[in-house]
Design a protein around this motif. Structure first.
Motif, PDB file in Angstrom:
ATOM      1  N   ARG A   1       1.147  -1.249   0.121  1.00 58.86           N
ATOM      2  CA  ARG A   1      -0.032   0.254  -0.190  1.00 58.86           C
ATOM      3  C   ARG A   1       0.635   1.235   0.009  1.00 58.86           C
ATOM      4  O   ARG A   1       2.239   1.253   0.196  1.00 58.86           O
ATOM      5  CB  ARG A   1      -1.120   0.135   1.383  1.00 58.86           C
ATOM      6  CG  ARG A   1       0.087  -0.526   2.254  1.00 58.86           C
ATOM      7  CD  ARG A   1      -0.774   0.785   2.957  1.00 58.86           C
ATOM      8  NE  ARG A   1      -0.749   1.563   3.707  1.00 58.86           N
ATOM      9  CZ  ARG A   1      -1.245   2.690   4.650  1.00 58.86           C
ATOM     10  NH1 ARG A   1      -1.945   1.708   5.756  1.00 58.86           N
ATOM     11  NH2 ARG A   1      -1.214   3.860   4.627  1.00 58.86           N
ATOM     12  N   ASP A   2       0.314   2.440  -0.882  1.00 61.12           N
ATOM     13  CA  ASP A   2       0.828   3.593   0.040  1.00 61.12           C
ATOM     14  C   ASP A   2       1.025   3.658   0.990  1.00 61.12           C
ATOM     15  O   ASP A   2       0.464   3.617   1.826  1.00 61.12           O
ATOM     16  CB  ASP A   2      -0.188   5.164  -1.247  1.00 61.12           C
ATOM     17  CG  ASP A   2       0.931   5.851  -0.619  1.00 61.12           C
ATOM     18  OD1 ASP A   2       1.892   5.888  -0.664  1.00 61.12           O
ATOM     19  OD2 ASP A   2      -0.489   6.829  -0.961  1.00 61.12           O
TER      20      ASP A   2
ATOM     21  N   PRO B   1      -3.275   6.934   2.066  1.00 60.99           N
ATOM     22  CA  PRO B   1      -3.478   6.354   0.931  1.00 60.99           C
ATOM     23  C   PRO B   1      -3.665   6.865  -0.725  1.00 60.99           C
ATOM     24  O   PRO B   1      -4.783   6.621  -0.071  1.00 60.99           O
ATOM     25  CB  PRO B   1      -2.964   4.884   0.740  1.00 60.99           C
ATOM     26  CG  PRO B   1      -3.700   4.466   1.925  1.00 60.99           C
ATOM     27  CD  PRO B   1      -4.253   5.534   2.501  1.00 60.99           C
TER      28      PRO B   1
END
Length: 361
Positions: free
Chosen positions: A35-36, A41
């Protein structure tokens, strides 16, 4: 909404300010590496795919080739002309390999490795799964591909060994993101929430060994249980930021062995009419399309342009098809969209005055 696109590609869109930050409801359970990193995110992973080598044991025996165990083995002189690999500008699978080699070995040694590999290369394809299918069919003894395609090709009966080179595997993440320009933000957020649920991850598990939610993972017959430990260290930010530079240099060095890009097919109306029940009127006969057949094969579908595709109101093929599913209930295979994008994106030409336009891209 963007669905099933490589995280490194989504990071380029994020850099251009095109993505809307959003934290799905189940975000806390998503792997931190998928994930970011921002608290809210801009992209969130679904599943992970990694590089694998498909080695045809029958052809290997005929040519007296040893089964490779490492990336370095593929530069040995006996492999000259026996290898096929995805073009990194056309295939995310090709780019994740190149990015991994440069990160694992360092740029100087990484380019030197690819120079040596190029001497043994038969062809660079414009498909991530084609090299494994070529190896399975004996067209080339060695196909550099990814683990889902390798697992499926072997399950389908091809005489291949699947090699996970000991130096480490390149990898990327299929992910979702919301476009800032979306006029249906609430609907996009609802889909983003669902994409990280256990139910969604169970669907991804049909094809992928490593998921955003580890508890939903399943064992795949020909993929090692410790696949995660074999993954190379991967700096997504570096891979995304240096993509254009890397691809430009790669093309300068190695483009000479790339297969021609298929030209967009010229559309011609079908002329033959087929009689069908009177209450259905007339329907033009389907035209067979070799490009479509190859794409369907990439997607793992048993369908071809020579027979009807499944629809959401009909049972799908054994492997599912676009718009259909194995159960026939309209559940689309999560991996199909990204593979379609990977195949058709190189064929789309955007007019110069439209470049950078989100709608055109």
């Amino acid at each position: 909404m963007i669905w099933g696109v490589a995280a490194t590609s989504l990071m380029l869109l994020d850099k251009q300010g095109m993505l809307q930050p959003y934290a799905p409801k189940n975000l806390a359970k998503v792997r931190s590496t998928m994930r970011d990193a921002a608290a809210t995110p801009t992209w969130v992973g679904m599943d992970l795919w990694s590089s694998a080598v498909c080695f045809n044991t029958v052809e290997g025996e005929k040519r007296k080739l040893p089964t490779p165990a490492s990336w370095a083995d593929l530069t040995r002189p006996e492999f000259k002309g026996t290898i096929t690999m995805p073009h990194p500008a056309s295939s995310g699978t090709g780019y994740l390999m190149v990015a991994a080699w440069l990160q694992m070995m360092g740029e100087e040694k990484g380019w030197a490795y690819m120079d040596a590999l190029h001497q043994n290369m038969g062809v660079y394809t414009h498909s991530g799964s084609k090299p494994c299918r070529q190896a399975g069919a004996g067209e080339f003894p060695v196909g550099l591909s990814f683990e889902y395609r390798a697992n499926k090709t072997k399950k389908d009966g091809a005489p291949i060994d699947i090699v996970f080179p000991r130096e480490g595997l390149g990898w990327d993440v299929e992910a979702t993101a919301i476009l800032k320009t979306s006029k249906k933000q609430d609907a996009a957020k609802a889909l983003a929430d669902w994409a990280v649920t256990p139910d969604a991850n169970k669907l991804y598990a049909a094809n992928f060994a490593v998921l955003a939610l580890p508890e939903a993972q399943e064992k795949h017959e020909f993929i090692p249980a410790d696949l995660e430990k074999r993954l190379a260290k991967n700096d997504f930010n570096w891979a995304a930021a240096n993509r254009d530079r890397i691809l430009s240099e790669w093309s300068r060095r190695y483009e000479s062995k790339s297969e021609p890009k298929p030209a967009p097919a010229e559309w011609k109306p079908a002329t033959k009419q087929v009689d069908i029940p009177a209450n259905r009127g007339k329907q033009t006969a389907p035209r067979y399309n070799a490009d479509a057949d190859e794409l369907l094969a990439d997607l793992g579908s048993n369908n071809t342009s020579r027979k009807p595709n499944g629809r959401s109101d009909q049972p799908g093929s054994a492997n599912g098809v676009m718009g259909g599913s194995p159960s026939g209930k309209g559940v689309d295979d999560s991996g199909y969209r990204s593979k379609v994008v990977a195949r058709i994106r190189p064929l789309i030409q955007i007019p110069p005055d439209m470049e950078g336009n989100p709608s055109a891209e």
